[in-house]
Design a protein around this motif. Structure first.
Motif, mmCIF file in Angstrom:
data_model
loop_
_atom_site.group_PDB
_atom_site.id
_atom_site.type_symbol
_atom_site.label_atom_id
_atom_site.label_comp_id
_atom_site.label_asym_id
_atom_site.label_seq_id
_atom_site.Cartn_x
_atom_site.Cartn_y
_atom_site.Cartn_z
ATOM 1 N N MET A 1 -40.947 58.768 143.085
ATOM 2 C CA MET A 1 -41.535 59.653 142.090
ATOM 3 C C MET A 1 -40.432 60.140 141.150
ATOM 4 S SD MET A 1 -43.103 63.477 142.883
ATOM 5 C CE MET A 1 -42.342 63.591 144.454
ATOM 6 N N ASP A 2 -40.668 60.047 139.874
ATOM 7 C CA ASP A 2 -39.741 60.545 138.866
ATOM 8 C C ASP A 2 -40.009 62.036 138.681
ATOM 9 O OD1 ASP A 2 -38.212 61.171 136.667
ATOM 10 O OD2 ASP A 2 -39.223 59.782 135.310
ATOM 11 N N LYS A 3 -39.109 62.870 139.203
ATOM 12 C CA LYS A 3 -39.323 64.318 139.195
ATOM 13 C C LYS A 3 -39.451 64.889 137.791
ATOM 14 C CE LYS A 3 -37.285 65.224 143.679
ATOM 15 N NZ LYS A 3 -36.283 65.927 144.454
ATOM 16 N N GLN A 4 -38.613 64.442 136.872
ATOM 17 C CA GLN A 4 -38.675 64.981 135.501
ATOM 18 C C GLN A 4 -40.006 64.643 134.843
ATOM 19 O OE1 GLN A 4 -36.260 67.500 135.704
ATOM 20 N NE2 GLN A 4 -36.914 67.326 133.602
ATOM 21 N N ASP A 9 -45.443 66.319 133.232
ATOM 22 C CA ASP A 9 -46.883 66.143 133.401
ATOM 23 C C ASP A 9 -47.549 67.480 133.748
ATOM 24 O OD1 ASP A 9 -46.647 63.420 132.921
ATOM 25 O OD2 ASP A 9 -46.951 62.828 135.013
ATOM 26 N N VAL A 10 -46.907 68.245 134.619
ATOM 27 C CA VAL A 10 -47.425 69.560 135.002
ATOM 28 C C VAL A 10 -47.445 70.476 133.780
ATOM 29 C CG1 VAL A 10 -46.891 71.645 136.348
ATOM 30 C CG2 VAL A 10 -46.844 69.388 137.446
ATOM 31 N N ARG A 11 -46.366 70.482 133.018
ATOM 32 C CA ARG A 11 -46.291 71.300 131.804
ATOM 33 C C ARG A 11 -47.453 70.964 130.867
ATOM 34 N NH1 ARG A 11 -41.966 73.645 129.270
ATOM 35 N NH2 ARG A 11 -40.500 72.462 130.540
ATOM 36 N N LYS A 12 -47.628 69.689 130.590
ATOM 37 C CA LYS A 12 -48.665 69.237 129.651
ATOM 38 C C LYS A 12 -50.068 69.546 130.173
ATOM 39 C CE LYS A 12 -46.045 66.857 126.612
ATOM 40 N NZ LYS A 12 -45.280 67.911 125.992
ATOM 41 N N VAL A 30 -52.468 78.525 137.803
ATOM 42 C CA VAL A 30 -52.962 78.453 139.180
ATOM 43 C C VAL A 30 -53.687 77.126 139.423
ATOM 44 C CG1 VAL A 30 -54.622 79.453 140.822
ATOM 45 C CG2 VAL A 30 -53.044 80.936 139.568
ATOM 46 N N HIS A 31 -54.566 76.752 138.518
ATOM 47 C CA HIS A 31 -55.320 75.501 138.678
ATOM 48 C C HIS A 31 -54.385 74.285 138.709
ATOM 49 C CE1 HIS A 31 -58.974 73.065 138.446
ATOM 50 N NE2 HIS A 31 -58.296 72.272 137.638
ATOM 51 N N THR A 32 -53.428 74.255 137.797
ATOM 52 C CA THR A 32 -52.505 73.119 137.707
ATOM 53 C C THR A 32 -51.640 72.996 138.957
ATOM 54 O OG1 THR A 32 -52.482 73.293 135.300
ATOM 55 C CG2 THR A 32 -50.673 72.062 136.314
ATOM 56 N N ILE A 33 -51.140 74.102 139.466
ATOM 57 C CA ILE A 33 -50.290 74.045 140.666
ATOM 58 C C ILE A 33 -51.132 73.706 141.896
ATOM 59 C CG2 ILE A 33 -48.699 75.318 142.157
ATOM 60 C CD1 ILE A 33 -47.570 74.438 139.333
ATOM 61 N N ASN A 34 -52.336 74.212 141.987
ATOM 62 C CA ASN A 34 -53.224 73.826 143.091
ATOM 63 C C ASN A 34 -53.455 72.314 143.063
ATOM 64 O OD1 ASN A 34 -54.862 74.393 145.368
ATOM 65 N ND2 ASN A 34 -56.679 74.690 144.104
ATOM 66 N N GLU A 35 -53.654 71.791 141.868
ATOM 67 C CA GLU A 35 -53.825 70.341 141.708
ATOM 68 C C GLU A 35 -52.552 69.594 142.126
ATOM 69 O OE1 GLU A 35 -55.153 67.102 138.305
ATOM 70 O OE2 GLU A 35 -54.931 69.197 137.746
ATOM 71 N N ARG A 129 -47.178 77.434 125.042
ATOM 72 C CA ARG A 129 -45.821 77.009 125.432
ATOM 73 C C ARG A 129 -45.312 77.799 126.638
ATOM 74 N NH1 ARG A 129 -45.319 76.727 119.924
ATOM 75 N NH2 ARG A 129 -44.345 78.776 119.780
ATOM 76 N N ILE A 130 -45.553 79.096 126.641
ATOM 77 C CA ILE A 130 -45.116 79.920 127.775
ATOM 78 C C ILE A 130 -45.849 79.478 129.044
ATOM 79 C CG2 ILE A 130 -45.069 82.252 128.753
ATOM 80 C CD1 ILE A 130 -44.777 83.276 125.817
ATOM 81 N N THR A 131 -47.133 79.223 128.932
ATOM 82 C CA THR A 131 -47.919 78.756 130.080
ATOM 83 C C THR A 131 -47.343 77.453 130.630
ATOM 84 O OG1 THR A 131 -49.915 79.840 129.242
ATOM 85 C CG2 THR A 131 -50.241 78.010 130.796
ATOM 86 N N GLY A 132 -47.039 76.519 129.740
ATOM 87 C CA GLY A 132 -46.431 75.258 130.162
ATOM 88 C C GLY A 132 -45.076 75.462 130.807
ATOM 89 N N GLU A 133 -44.294 76.372 130.258
ATOM 90 C CA GLU A 133 -42.964 76.656 130.810
ATOM 91 C C GLU A 133 -43.067 77.219 132.217
ATOM 92 O OE1 GLU A 133 -39.013 76.591 131.253
ATOM 93 O OE2 GLU A 133 -40.077 75.757 129.522
ATOM 94 N N VAL A 134 -44.009 78.128 132.439
ATOM 95 C CA VAL A 134 -44.199 78.694 133.777
ATOM 96 C C VAL A 134 -44.599 77.600 134.768
ATOM 97 C CG1 VAL A 134 -45.662 80.227 135.171
ATOM 98 C CG2 VAL A 134 -44.706 81.046 133.006
ATOM 99 N N ALA A 135 -45.577 76.785 134.404
ATOM 100 C CA ALA A 135 -46.033 75.722 135.302
ATOM 101 C C ALA A 135 -44.909 74.727 135.593
ATOM 102 C CB ALA A 135 -47.245 75.010 134.708
ATOM 103 N N ALA A 136 -44.145 74.371 134.570
ATOM 104 C CA ALA A 136 -43.031 73.431 134.755
ATOM 105 C C ALA A 136 -41.949 74.035 135.651
ATOM 106 C CB ALA A 136 -42.442 73.041 133.400
#
Length: 163
Positions: A1-4, A9-12, A30-35, A129-136
């Protein structure tokens, strides 16, 4: 798995949920990290994040994405009644707070959006952008934790398992 690639992908994915109006910031994280974690919790867990957008119920206080991020970290490092606190919970939650504060100079919603008209597309893009940054950031921290990283698959693998 390519971590970067997975982190991006999580950010997007989180950004997309918020940008398209499917979720607000906290819910998208929350939804993205659960996924990402392979759905250890039912999709309804996102309901717990629904009161945090726009700085906790529109109060303008703590950024909803950060609140959702701390909730998402709790899915991994949280505890249930009778368990001791897991040693990683507080440091990783504080690291998320500090990371966002370093990047954006605040974690307070009203401060983060003070230069924007609230209903403007520019403010929404900023919050996306902030939401993506948090998830990433959370994805990165989870991938750095060998115990957790070994359980994470690509988002495509996770999606195919749920269907």
């Amino acid at each position: 798995m390519d971590k970067q690639r997975l982190i991006e992908d999580v950010r997007k994915k989180a950004e997309g949920y918020f940008q398209r109006g499917e979720f607000f910031c906290s819910e998208a994280v929350v939804h993205t990290i659960n996924e990402l974690l392979g759905w250890p919790y039912p999709a309804e867990i996102v309901r717990m994040a629904s009161g945090f957008p726009i700085g906790v119920g529109k109060s303008g206080c703590l950024c909803g994405a950060v609140s959702g991020g701390v909730m998402a970290l709790g899915m991994v490092y949280g505890r249930v009644h009778g368990e001791p606190m897991k040693e990683k919970m507080f440091p990783v939650a504080a690291a998320l707070h500090d990371h966002i504060k370093e990047l954006y100079k605040s974690t307070c919603c009203r401060v983060l959006v003070k230069d924007y008209e609230f209903a403007s597309p520019e403010r929404k893009a900023h919050c996306v952008r902030i939401t993506g940054e948090v998830a990433a950031f959370i994805a990165q921290k989870l991938l750095e934790d060998e115990e957790i990283a070994n359980k994470i698959k690509t988002l495509e693998e996770v999606a195919s398992c749920k269907e």
